[in-house]
Design a protein around this motif. Structure first.
Motif, PDB file in Angstrom:
ATOM      1  N   ALA A  28       0.830  -1.209   0.000  1.00 20.25           N
ATOM      2  CA  ALA A  28       0.000   0.000   0.000  1.00 20.25           C
ATOM      3  C   ALA A  28       0.861   1.255   0.000  1.00 20.25           C
ATOM      4  O   ALA A  28       0.511   2.256  -0.647  1.00 20.25           O
ATOM      5  CB  ALA A  28      -0.927  -0.003   1.208  1.00 20.25           C
ATOM      6  N   GLU A  29       2.000   1.227   0.690  1.00 22.37           N
ATOM      7  CA  GLU A  29       2.908   2.380   0.689  1.00 22.37           C
ATOM      8  C   GLU A  29       3.540   2.566  -0.682  1.00 22.37           C
ATOM      9  O   GLU A  29       3.717   3.692  -1.153  1.00 22.37           O
ATOM     10  CB  GLU A  29       3.987   2.207   1.749  1.00 22.37           C
ATOM     11  CG  GLU A  29       3.480   2.321   3.170  1.00 22.37           C
ATOM     12  CD  GLU A  29       4.610   2.238   4.191  1.00 22.37           C
ATOM     13  OE1 GLU A  29       5.799   2.386   3.801  1.00 22.37           O
ATOM     14  OE2 GLU A  29       4.305   2.032   5.375  1.00 22.37           O
ATOM     15  N   ARG A  47       2.201   1.722  -3.532  1.00 19.18           N
ATOM     16  CA  ARG A  47       1.164   2.263  -4.418  1.00 19.18           C
ATOM     17  C   ARG A  47       0.957   3.752  -4.161  1.00 19.18           C
ATOM     18  O   ARG A  47       0.805   4.540  -5.114  1.00 19.18           O
ATOM     19  CB  ARG A  47      -0.135   1.492  -4.231  1.00 19.18           C
ATOM     20  CG  ARG A  47      -1.297   2.020  -5.067  1.00 19.18           C
ATOM     21  CD  ARG A  47      -0.978   2.072  -6.562  1.00 19.18           C
ATOM     22  NE  ARG A  47      -0.819   0.752  -7.134  1.00 19.18           N
ATOM     23  CZ  ARG A  47      -0.439   0.550  -8.394  1.00 19.18           C
ATOM     24  NH1 ARG A  47      -0.151   1.573  -9.192  1.00 19.18           N
ATOM     25  NH2 ARG A  47      -0.314  -0.678  -8.855  1.00 19.18           N
ATOM     26  N   ARG A  48       0.952   4.171  -2.906  1.00 18.39           N
ATOM     27  CA  ARG A  48       0.794   5.597  -2.607  1.00 18.39           C
ATOM     28  C   ARG A  48       1.956   6.402  -3.195  1.00 18.39           C
ATOM     29  O   ARG A  48       1.744   7.510  -3.731  1.00 18.39           O
ATOM     30  CB  ARG A  48       0.705   5.827  -1.100  1.00 18.39           C
ATOM     31  CG  ARG A  48      -0.667   5.552  -0.489  1.00 18.39           C
ATOM     32  CD  ARG A  48      -0.673   5.851   1.006  1.00 18.39           C
ATOM     33  NE  ARG A  48      -0.380   7.247   1.285  1.00 18.39           N
ATOM     34  CZ  ARG A  48      -1.286   8.218   1.359  1.00 18.39           C
ATOM     35  NH1 ARG A  48      -2.572   7.938   1.155  1.00 18.39           N
ATOM     36  NH2 ARG A  48      -0.937   9.448   1.652  1.00 18.39           N
ATOM     37  N   ALA A  94      -5.780   8.335  -3.513  1.00 16.98           N
ATOM     38  CA  ALA A  94      -5.432   6.991  -3.060  1.00 16.98           C
ATOM     39  C   ALA A  94      -6.675   6.237  -2.606  1.00 16.98           C
ATOM     40  O   ALA A  94      -6.840   5.042  -2.911  1.00 16.98           O
ATOM     41  CB  ALA A  94      -4.405   7.057  -1.937  1.00 16.98           C
ATOM     42  N   ASP A  95      -7.566   6.914  -1.891  1.00 19.10           N
ATOM     43  CA  ASP A  95      -8.820   6.266  -1.478  1.00 19.10           C
ATOM     44  C   ASP A  95      -9.632   5.830  -2.696  1.00 19.10           C
ATOM     45  O   ASP A  95     -10.217   4.732  -2.708  1.00 19.10           O
ATOM     46  CB  ASP A  95      -9.654   7.227  -0.624  1.00 19.10           C
ATOM     47  CG  ASP A  95      -9.088   7.424   0.774  1.00 19.10           C
ATOM     48  OD1 ASP A  95      -8.216   6.623   1.186  1.00 19.10           O
ATOM     49  OD2 ASP A  95      -9.510   8.382   1.450  1.00 19.10           O
ATOM     50  N   PHE A 127      -7.894   2.659  -4.293  1.00 19.59           N
ATOM     51  CA  PHE A 127      -8.056   1.412  -3.547  1.00 19.59           C
ATOM     52  C   PHE A 127      -9.518   0.950  -3.536  1.00 19.59           C
ATOM     53  O   PHE A 127      -9.783  -0.259  -3.577  1.00 19.59           O
ATOM     54  CB  PHE A 127      -7.513   1.557  -2.130  1.00 19.59           C
ATOM     55  CG  PHE A 127      -6.019   1.525  -2.066  1.00 19.59           C
ATOM     56  CD1 PHE A 127      -5.322   0.389  -2.434  1.00 19.59           C
ATOM     57  CD2 PHE A 127      -5.300   2.631  -1.659  1.00 19.59           C
ATOM     58  CE1 PHE A 127      -3.940   0.347  -2.396  1.00 19.59           C
ATOM     59  CE2 PHE A 127      -3.913   2.606  -1.618  1.00 19.59           C
ATOM     60  CZ  PHE A 127      -3.224   1.459  -1.984  1.00 19.59           C
ATOM     61  N   ASN A 148      -1.629  -6.605  -0.560  1.00 17.29           N
ATOM     62  CA  ASN A 148      -2.692  -6.110   0.327  1.00 17.29           C
ATOM     63  C   ASN A 148      -4.067  -6.600  -0.113  1.00 17.29           C
ATOM     64  O   ASN A 148      -5.080  -6.000   0.211  1.00 17.29           O
ATOM     65  CB  ASN A 148      -2.662  -4.576   0.414  1.00 17.29           C
ATOM     66  CG  ASN A 148      -2.712  -3.901  -0.943  1.00 17.29           C
ATOM     67  OD1 ASN A 148      -2.910  -4.564  -1.945  1.00 17.29           O
ATOM     68  ND2 ASN A 148      -2.525  -2.602  -0.968  1.00 17.29           N
TER      69      ASN A 148
END
Length: 233
Positions: free
Chosen positions: A63-64, A66-67, A87-88, A91, A124
């Motif tokens: 997740a980090e 991807r951010r 980002a929200d 995902f 994730n």
């Protein structure tokens, strides 16, 4: 005696690529909605941003990574200050679109009659968010409770601990040669290479079995038992 089958997630059980693409398309649409400066940004640009940051951050939680990739993409249009919102969005779309390959549910149903099933991933892709809720006796996610990512030996030690049986009774099934074949074998587990793409087998290691799809897995695992029985006889 084989008692436990443990699966990798992404590109093994879960058809991740269309979901990621769908998430990136939603991001690109939102970038273009917010500013005309994003008109020249392409989907290929967003896809390349993942590769640009992955090498430097490969040990970090997915997740980090991807951010960080999204931040790089947003910088192309001076939108980094919207990273949390974007980002929200990514995902939410990524998980909404992530589903098992069609051959996965029937294979899991067949295997559950004979084996304990586990789920252990670097990514994730939470089982309950990807159409696999309640399918596994245990689930392990890298970076939860300090768990190191594959191919760290500690990852496979955690698999053995969660299974509660000796390593030689466990087979790990996955699409990555290094993570799902070489490293599990090194840790004392058996391995099955799920080679959906028909890639040539790399040198230097031999999986216990190779299958082109999940439909072939029950027969391959039954073959393990037959071979073991013949050796014991």
């Amino acid at each position: 005696m084989l008692t436990t089958v443990v699966f990798d997630a992404d590109e093994t059980l879960l058809d991740l690529r269309p979901a990621v693409t769908g998430g990136l398309v939603a991001v690109l649409d939102e970038m273009r909605r917010r500013t005309s400066a994003a008109a020249g940004v392409t989907l290929a640009d967003l896809e390349s941003d993942w590769g640009a940051v992955f090498g430097e951050l490969s040990a970090a939680p997915v997740a980090e990574i991807r951010r960080a990739a999204l931040a790089r993409s947003l910088a192309r249009a001076a939108l980094v200050h919207h990273l949390d919102e974007i980002a929200d969005l990514f995902f939410a779309q990524r998980f909404a679109l992530t589903r098992p390959f069609p051959d996965v549910p029937p294979a899991l149903a067949t295997l559950r009659d004979r084996y304990t099933l586990g789920f252990a991933t670097n990514g994730n892709s939470r089982a309950e968010r990807c159409g696999l809720a309640g399918e596994f006796a245990f689930e392990l996610y890298a970076h939860e409770n300090g768990l190191l990512k594959k191919p760290a030996p500690e990852f496979y030690a955690a698999v053995v601990a969660a299974a509660g049986v000796p390593a030689e009774q466990i087979v790990y099934v996955g699409d990555s040669w290094e993570h799902d074949v070489v490293a599990p074998r090194r840790a004392g587990l058996r391995s099955v290479w799920l080679n959906r793409l028909g890639l040539p087998r790399p040198p230097g290691c031999t999986p216990d079995a190779e299958v082109s799809g999940m439909a072939d897995l029950p027969a391959a695992l039954a073959g393990f038992t037959a071979i073991t029985g013949a050796q014991l006889a």
